[in-house]
Design an enzyme around this catalytic site. Sequence first.
Site, PDB file in Angstrom:
ATOM      1  N   ASP A 185      -7.849  -9.796   2.205  1.00 58.86           N
ATOM      2  CA  ASP A 185      -8.510  -8.813   3.075  1.00 58.86           C
ATOM      3  C   ASP A 185      -9.943  -9.215   3.420  1.00 58.86           C
ATOM      4  OD1 ASP A 185      -6.425  -7.133   3.575  1.00 58.86           O
ATOM      5  OD2 ASP A 185      -6.966  -5.622   2.096  1.00 58.86           O
TER       6      ASP A 185
ATOM      7  N   THR B 202       0.826  -1.162   0.000  1.00 59.08           N
ATOM      8  CA  THR B 202       0.000   0.000   0.000  1.00 59.08           C
ATOM      9  C   THR B 202       0.877   1.234   0.000  1.00 59.08           C
ATOM     10  OG1 THR B 202      -1.474  -1.311   1.303  1.00 59.08           O
ATOM     11  CG2 THR B 202      -1.850   1.063   1.349  1.00 59.08           C
TER      12      THR B 202
HETATM   13  O1  DON Z   1      -6.660  -2.456   2.197  1.00 57.91           O
HETATM   14  C1  DON Z   1      -6.004  -2.790   3.180  1.00 57.91           C
HETATM   15  O2  DON Z   1      -6.332  -2.516   4.309  1.00 57.91           O
HETATM   16  C2  DON Z   1      -4.717  -3.556   2.967  1.00 57.91           C
HETATM   17  N1  DON Z   1      -4.769  -4.260   1.718  1.00 57.91           N
HETATM   18  C3  DON Z   1      -3.572  -2.615   3.059  1.00 57.91           C
HETATM   19  C4  DON Z   1      -2.228  -3.274   2.848  1.00 57.91           C
HETATM   20  C5  DON Z   1      -1.097  -2.489   3.338  1.00 57.91           C
HETATM   21  O3  DON Z   1      -1.231  -1.428   3.885  1.00 57.91           O
HETATM   22  C6  DON Z   1       0.246  -3.111   3.155  1.00 57.91           C
HETATM   23  N2  DON Z   1       1.260  -2.183   3.484  1.00 57.91           N
HETATM   24  N3  DON Z   1       2.009  -2.236   4.376  1.00 57.91           N
END
Ligand code: DON
Length: 569
Positions: free
Chosen positions: A421, A379
């Site tokens: 998720d 992310t």
């Molecule tokens: O949407 C979400 O909450 C996760 N897929 C976020 C992933 C994320 O932040 C990975 N980074 N460290």
Amino acid sequence: MQKWIYSNKIIFCILLLFFFLFKNLNAAVIKEAAGKNGMVVSANALATEVGLEILKKGGNSIDAAVAVGFALAVTYPYAGNIGGGGFMVIHLKNGKNTTIDFREKAPLKATKNMFLDKNGNFNPKLSQEGTTSAGVPGTVAGLIYTLKKYGTMKLAEVIQPAINLAENGFLLDYATAESFKNTLHDFKRYPSSYKIFSNNGIPYRTGEIFKQEDLAKTLELIKDEGRDGFYKGKTAQLLIKQIQSLGGYITQKDLDEYEPVERKPVYGTYRGYKIVSMPPPSSGGIALVEMLNVLENFHFTQDEWGSSKYFHELAETMKFAFADRTKYLGDPDFYPVPEKGLLSKQYAESIYKKIGSKAIPAKEIKAGNPLKFQESMETTHYDVYDKDGNAVSVTTTINSAYGSKIVVDGAGFLLNNEMDDFSSKPGAPNQFGLLGSEANSIQPQKRMLSSMTPTIVLKNDKPFLIIGSPGGSTIITVVLQVIMNCIDFHMNIKEAIEAPRIHNQWLPDEIYAEPFGLSSDVRDNLIKMGYKFGKDRTLGLAEGIKIDQSDGIIFGSSDPRGNGLAKGF
Ligand code: DON
């Protein structure tokens, strides 16, 4: 005469050396930027420069944000993407606030128990690895939708810098080269990925030029055909071929039917400031406002920051919000999220009253009953602010670092592994230790619940703070703490982002601190209050802009925990 020329040459060389040294030192040390005409902050310096150029050419924040989004897909494959999804929160100069949801969706062929083995046990390999882990990508549709509706420039203009970076390549910095090297054993499992992220099987080294010809061609197709350049034709065929060769679910029908959704933001208030954040399918906005509503009942003095009392009050608040997240949050197109109740100040007060001077064991905390209050009301993150007052806060993801680690052969982009998720089974944690319930169970075309929290804070209805972070479940608590650092403790944006943070997500029943984040006496006090510490780890990678509306100065800061850049003009 000759001697004079010779010594002048030496002086010139020394000055040149100093110039470059100083320039580099500058880039490495100064993390807060200031400007009057615009600001871009992202996790990658090249992408920040792309956004800034667009602003300088007269583009607005939306034009620049879309350009940064495409550039990150090239220069920051760790998390930037066209094979993933994300959320954008926008405040327009005319006062309108809106959000764009371009989150991935479960494929039509997805089923509730698709990640359970024959004994009914959750198999995280299926949700985190391989093509089964990929959701239907939303980034390209989302960026193009937003540009058309709120931008001023043509797609060709904002995507061109990304095409140039992919086609001509760019110099690999140390962090990126190391990151490729460290992931090489994963890439090796997929020839299409190994081909891109290694130099004929040899790890790329700092300073080498990294070109992505396939990705450049895909971006060209998008430039020429808009969203059809991705969701139809050659790119779509390559994507489906890649999925099918490894046994995944995405089909042409999934790609045809993908649409981004423009949603009403989640609103809250905190000590007179207005919070504008991302609604479900992100849990971020609701959990953030719920926590701020609880914390508003406490009164923090300047010298309380960093005390065990402060971290205790934060941690307890976090636990209640995460218990509610587990039970009530999911894609609102599939599940009736009790948004008003969760956002109500009275509901928050009922939580506040439960917080005492000791840690409440996680098992004694249950999701609350917000329905009673329903009537009342890997992310990466980047921000852009322009001279007219348009603010954009974007968090985008392919989930894990380099997503599923699978490059679509011939198309040059990485597929996400966002299906993890979802809550595959009640009580079975995902890679971030998050639990879920029916609200976030898998269903065809449903969006998986997210923690991404792109947020804009308004003061007197004008942007005060633009903020967000990656970090899975920790995103929400990172954003919370940066906001509180600015509002409660009057830190500047650099201090607010740099300050050590904590995290507590109810289950596992542990509090997390950062390396060098807490002094031993604060830690001891928290243990005496009943907290168990998880392993210290870095929490988030915040990118933020803070605007002093009284004199129009825009301050930006990229988290020193990473290698990003804030730059204004
Ligand atoms: O949407 C979400 O909450 C996760 N897929 C976020 C992933 C994320 O932040 C990975 N980074 N460290």
